[in-house]
Structures are given as structure tokens and as C-alpha cells.
Design a protein around this motif. Structure first.
Motif, short mmCIF file in Angstrom:
data_model
loop_
_atom_site.label_atom_id
_atom_site.label_comp_id
_atom_site.label_asym_id
_atom_site.label_seq_id
_atom_site.Cartn_x
_atom_site.Cartn_y
_atom_site.Cartn_z
N SER A 1 16.80 29.57 1.81
CA SER A 1 15.76 30.47 2.29
C SER A 1 15.52 31.59 1.27
CB SER A 1 16.15 31.07 3.64
OG SER A 1 17.19 32.03 3.50
N ALA A 2 14.31 32.15 1.31
CA ALA A 2 14.00 33.25 0.40
C ALA A 2 14.95 34.42 0.63
CB ALA A 2 12.55 33.68 0.59
N LEU A 3 15.29 34.68 1.89
CA LEU A 3 16.19 35.78 2.20
C LEU A 3 17.55 35.58 1.55
CD1 LEU A 3 16.96 38.34 3.78
CD2 LEU A 3 17.56 36.85 5.71
N GLU A 4 18.14 34.40 1.71
CA GLU A 4 19.47 34.16 1.15
C GLU A 4 19.43 34.08 -0.38
OE1 GLU A 4 22.36 34.29 2.82
OE2 GLU A 4 21.00 34.98 4.39
N ARG A 5 18.38 33.53 -0.95
CA ARG A 5 18.25 33.48 -2.41
C ARG A 5 18.10 34.89 -2.98
NH1 ARG A 5 13.74 29.81 -4.44
NH2 ARG A 5 14.81 30.21 -6.43
N TRP A 6 17.37 35.75 -2.26
CA TRP A 6 17.23 37.14 -2.68
C TRP A 6 18.58 37.84 -2.67
CZ3 TRP A 6 14.26 40.76 -4.83
CH2 TRP A 6 14.52 42.09 -4.55
N LYS A 7 19.36 37.58 -1.63
CA LYS A 7 20.68 38.20 -1.56
C LYS A 7 21.56 37.78 -2.73
CE LYS A 7 20.93 38.61 3.51
NZ LYS A 7 21.67 38.18 4.71
N ARG A 8 21.35 36.57 -3.23
CA ARG A 8 22.15 36.07 -4.37
C ARG A 8 21.50 36.42 -5.71
NH1 ARG A 8 22.05 31.35 -1.10
NH2 ARG A 8 20.68 30.32 -2.62
N ASP A 9 20.43 37.20 -5.68
CA ASP A 9 19.73 37.61 -6.90
C ASP A 9 19.14 36.42 -7.64
OD1 ASP A 9 18.66 39.45 -8.63
OD2 ASP A 9 20.47 39.69 -9.84
N GLU A 10 18.61 35.45 -6.89
CA GLU A 10 18.01 34.27 -7.49
C GLU A 10 16.47 34.31 -7.45
OE1 GLU A 10 21.66 31.24 -6.15
OE2 GLU A 10 19.60 30.89 -5.46
N LEU A 11 15.91 35.33 -6.85
CA LEU A 11 14.45 35.45 -6.76
C LEU A 11 14.01 36.69 -7.53
CD1 LEU A 11 13.47 34.63 -3.07
CD2 LEU A 11 13.10 33.24 -5.09
N THR A 12 13.21 36.48 -8.54
CA THR A 12 12.67 37.59 -9.31
C THR A 12 11.25 37.26 -9.74
OG1 THR A 12 13.57 36.68 -11.37
CG2 THR A 12 14.93 38.30 -10.23
N GLY A 13 10.46 38.29 -9.94
CA GLY A 13 9.12 38.11 -10.49
C GLY A 13 8.29 37.10 -9.74
N ASP A 14 7.73 36.14 -10.48
CA ASP A 14 6.83 35.14 -9.91
C ASP A 14 7.54 34.18 -8.97
OD1 ASP A 14 4.78 36.26 -11.35
OD2 ASP A 14 4.93 34.83 -13.01
N ASP A 15 8.87 34.12 -9.00
CA ASP A 15 9.60 33.22 -8.11
C ASP A 15 9.62 33.73 -6.67
OD1 ASP A 15 10.23 31.54 -10.20
OD2 ASP A 15 12.11 32.56 -10.65
N MET A 16 9.37 35.01 -6.47
CA MET A 16 9.46 35.57 -5.14
C MET A 16 8.19 35.30 -4.35
SD MET A 16 10.08 39.52 -3.91
CE MET A 16 11.67 39.59 -4.72
N PRO A 17 8.30 34.70 -3.15
CA PRO A 17 7.11 34.50 -2.33
C PRO A 17 6.42 35.82 -2.04
CG PRO A 17 8.97 33.26 -1.45
CD PRO A 17 9.51 34.14 -2.53
N HIS A 18 5.11 35.82 -2.13
CA HIS A 18 4.34 37.04 -1.91
C HIS A 18 4.63 37.64 -0.53
CE1 HIS A 18 1.01 39.89 -2.10
NE2 HIS A 18 0.60 39.43 -0.93
N GLU A 19 4.72 36.78 0.48
CA GLU A 19 4.97 37.27 1.84
C GLU A 19 6.33 37.94 1.96
OE1 GLU A 19 2.78 34.19 4.81
OE2 GLU A 19 4.17 33.38 3.33
N PHE A 20 7.33 37.39 1.29
CA PHE A 20 8.66 37.97 1.37
C PHE A 20 8.69 39.33 0.68
CE2 PHE A 20 13.11 38.31 -0.25
CZ PHE A 20 13.71 38.49 0.98
N ALA A 21 8.05 39.42 -0.48
CA ALA A 21 7.96 40.71 -1.16
C ALA A 21 7.26 41.73 -0.27
CB ALA A 21 7.22 40.56 -2.48
N GLY A 22 6.19 41.29 0.40
CA GLY A 22 5.48 42.20 1.30
C GLY A 22 6.34 42.65 2.46
N LEU A 23 7.19 41.76 2.94
CA LEU A 23 8.07 42.11 4.05
C LEU A 23 9.11 43.15 3.60
CD1 LEU A 23 8.62 41.43 7.01
CD2 LEU A 23 10.24 39.69 6.24
N LEU A 24 9.62 43.03 2.39
CA LEU A 24 10.56 44.02 1.87
C LEU A 24 9.89 45.39 1.73
CD1 LEU A 24 12.34 41.91 -0.89
CD2 LEU A 24 13.30 42.62 1.30
N ILE A 25 8.63 45.38 1.32
CA ILE A 25 7.88 46.64 1.23
C ILE A 25 7.68 47.23 2.62
CG2 ILE A 25 5.65 47.65 0.62
CD1 ILE A 25 5.53 45.57 -1.68
#
Length: 321
Positions: A61-85
Motif C-alpha cells: 500500500s502507498a501508506l506502508e511504502r511511505w512509512k518505509r521511505d519507498e515513495l518519493t517524487g513522481d512515485d507518490m500517488p497524487h491522492e496520497f500526497a494530498g491526503l498527507l497535506i
């Protein structure tokens, strides 16, 4: 609980369980059977997609990949980035009542409850120090960037309402003239003509045949209920709320349940959680300042509500009082 609707025409109700960890009900009116089924399919598909993105139980999942620092830049889903904001915005909007780093405290209390003791002050203080570290930052151009440990990232204070809103929006695009209600546990979103009567369950009588504590009219927007009465945990003979205040590190000790009506299910979900952390004297003034309708059931079984809520209340005659 959706009791009835004022919209004339065919009424289809679909239920799904488990979905979002609860029972999801989709009610469709002013649509034929084929369109109603399509609406239901779109709602479920959107919930499945977003739940997979935010799941704590999926390694990919995007959430778990983010926690492991595997999502950066263009790899991050736009919706997930928006949710963090949005999470950072809600933390500011609620004066710290909703903190995306609060998972550290929630996990501490969960572990302590399982071990049969209340967390020590030093453990609570250590968890609160983690919250003081931002975990991520939002750049001037709107990019989300990690700056620390995000292991305990928690977006559930408003995340379910956020998902319900988007599921409803996906259905509306296909059936703009239908009346649609999406209900996921305590989070409800509604759009379309007419209105719907929503029954508010009594937190001290969690039975299907128990009389509701209140009934209100919902047109467009969202309704959410949060509280400690049904999901409390017992430690050494004492009951504690599952909702932890990130500002103090302690469980909520105010209302047994708080119900909020707002412009969206996300806002209703967020404010219901934040107001569950408020003292009884703070609930109405805070809701008034936020521009939302609120009704709370207090520990002594009494209730309080602001003017916005009372304007939507339904009397025994079935009319708004």
C-alpha cells in the motif's frame, strides 16, 4: 443508521461487509434498478481502491511504502500526497487535536492494554516527543517531503470520511440526478435531491432494536459519530477511551459520543474526533466556531446540542423541530 428518505421513487439499498472494516450501506433513489446497481458498483470499487492505498495490512500500500521511505517524487500517488497535506491542515485547524503522528501514542496504549497496565508517564512522554518531530514537510510548491521517521503515521482521524466522500463523488458522476447515501459505520455522506432522516444510536445501548438518542435531517453533506462508549478498553478494572489526545498523551474523557454534521464526511469525521477530545463546556463553542452542527451524549447520559444541530432535529411527528 439511515431511517428513511423524503425522495420519491425507487429505493435500492445495498450492503457490503467487511468493507473499510465495517458494514457499508449504499442507498440509491431516483434511479432505475440497473443504474442503482451501477452506482453501488462504483462506490464499492472506489472504496476498495482507496482502502488498498491506505491499508496498514498490505505491504504494497502507498501508506506502508511511505512509512518505509519507498515513495518519493513522481512515485507518490497524487491522492496520497494530498491526503498527507490534508492531515497537516487538520492538525492546525483543530489546534493539535488531530495529529498525523499520533499513532505512536495509540500503539503505546494498545500495547499497555494488552499487557494489563496503564502506560508509565515516561513512556507517554517519550511518545509525545516523537510527535514533536514533523516526520514530513510540505514545500512552498506543494511537494510532500519526508524529513524523519514516519513509522507511526496515522490518517484515520478523518481518513474514512475522506474515502466515503470520494466514493460518493465517483457515483455522482454517473448518476447526477439520483439521491445517494453512502454509510460506512459512523461515517455518512449524502448527495442529490431531497433529504434523509439519520438516527443517532445511543452509545450506552448498542443494540439493533434500541431507540435512537436523536434523529436529524441530512440533505447534502456528511455526518459522523465518534466516541468512547463502545470501543473503550479495560485496564486494571478501569475503562479508557480508544481515542488518545496527542496534546496530553491521555485517552479522551469527555463525551461518550459526539455526532457532527458538516459539508463533507471528511469534515464531519475530523470534527467528531476532535470534539470527542474536548471537555463538555468546550464542545458547543468549538463546533460553533468551526461552523458545524454537533450533538454530544455525555458520560451521565445527558445530551447537548448547538443551534445548527437543533435546526435539523426531527420530532416524534416526523417533522423538523
Amino acid at each position: 443508521m439511515v431511517e428513511r428518505s423524503s425522495v420519491a421513487g425507487n429505493r435500492e439499498v445495498f450492503t457490503h461487509s467487511p468493507l473499510l472494516g465495517t458494514v457499508v450501506a449504499v442507498t440509491v433513489e431516483r434511479a432505475d434498478a440497473r443504474l442503482a446497481r451501477k452506482v453501488d458498483s462504483l462506490v464499492v470499487a472506489e472504496i476498495d481502491r482507496l482502502e488498498a492505498m491506505l491499508s496498514r495490512h498490505r505491504h504494497d500500500s502507498a501508506l506502508e511504502r511511505w512509512k518505509r521511505d519507498e515513495l518519493t517524487g513522481d512515485d507518490m500517488p497524487h491522492e496520497f500526497a494530498g491526503l498527507l497535506i490534508r492531515a497537516r491542515w487538520w492538525a492546525t485547524r483543530t489546534n493539535g487535536a488531530l495529529d498525523p503522528r499520533a499513532g505512536a501514542l495509540t500503539e503505546l496504549w494498545r500495547r499497555s492494554a494488552a499487557a494489563g497496565h496503564v502506560p508509565a508517564d515516561r513512556e507517554v512522554d517519550a511518545a509525545r516527543r516523537l510527535l514533536a518531530q514533523p516526520g514530513y514537510e510540505i514545500t512552498d510548491d506543494g511537494e510532500v517531503r519526508r524529513v524523519g521517521d514516519c513509522t507511526d503515521l496515522d490518517l484515520h482521524a478523518f481518513g474514512k470520511g475522506w474515502i466515503v466522500d470520494r466514493a460518493l463523488r465517483a457515483a455522482q458522476a454517473t448518476a447526477p440526478n439520483a439521491a445517494i447515501v453512502v454509510s460506512a459505520g459512523g461515517d455518512i455522506a449524502r448527495a442529490g435531491p431531497g433529504d434523509t432522516v439519520i438516527a443517532i444510536d445511543d452509545p450506552f445501548r448498542p443494540y439493533d432494536n434500541a431507540a435512537p438518542v436523536d434523529r436529524v435531517i441530512l440533505g447534502r453533506g456528511g455526518l459522523a459519530t465518534s466516541g468512547s462508549a463502545r470501543r473503550s478498553v479495560e485496564i486494571d478494572g478501569h475503562r479508557f477511551s480508544h481515542i488518545i489526545d496527542p496534546r496530553t498523551g491521555q485517552p479522551a474523557h469527555g463525551a461518550a459520543s459526539v455526532s457532527v454534521i458538516a459539508d463533507s464526511a471528511e469534515a464531519a469525521d475530523a470534527w467528531a474526533t476532535a470534539l470527542a477530545l474536548a471537555g463538555p463546556d468546550e464542545i458547543v463553542p468549538t463546533a460553533d466556531a468551526a461552523g458545524v452542527a454537533v450533538m454530544a451524549v455525555l458520560a451521565d447520559h445527558s445530551t447537548l446540542a448547538n443551534v445548527r444541530w437543533r435546526a435539523r432535529r426531527v420530532g416524534e411527528s416526523g417533522r423538523v423541530t
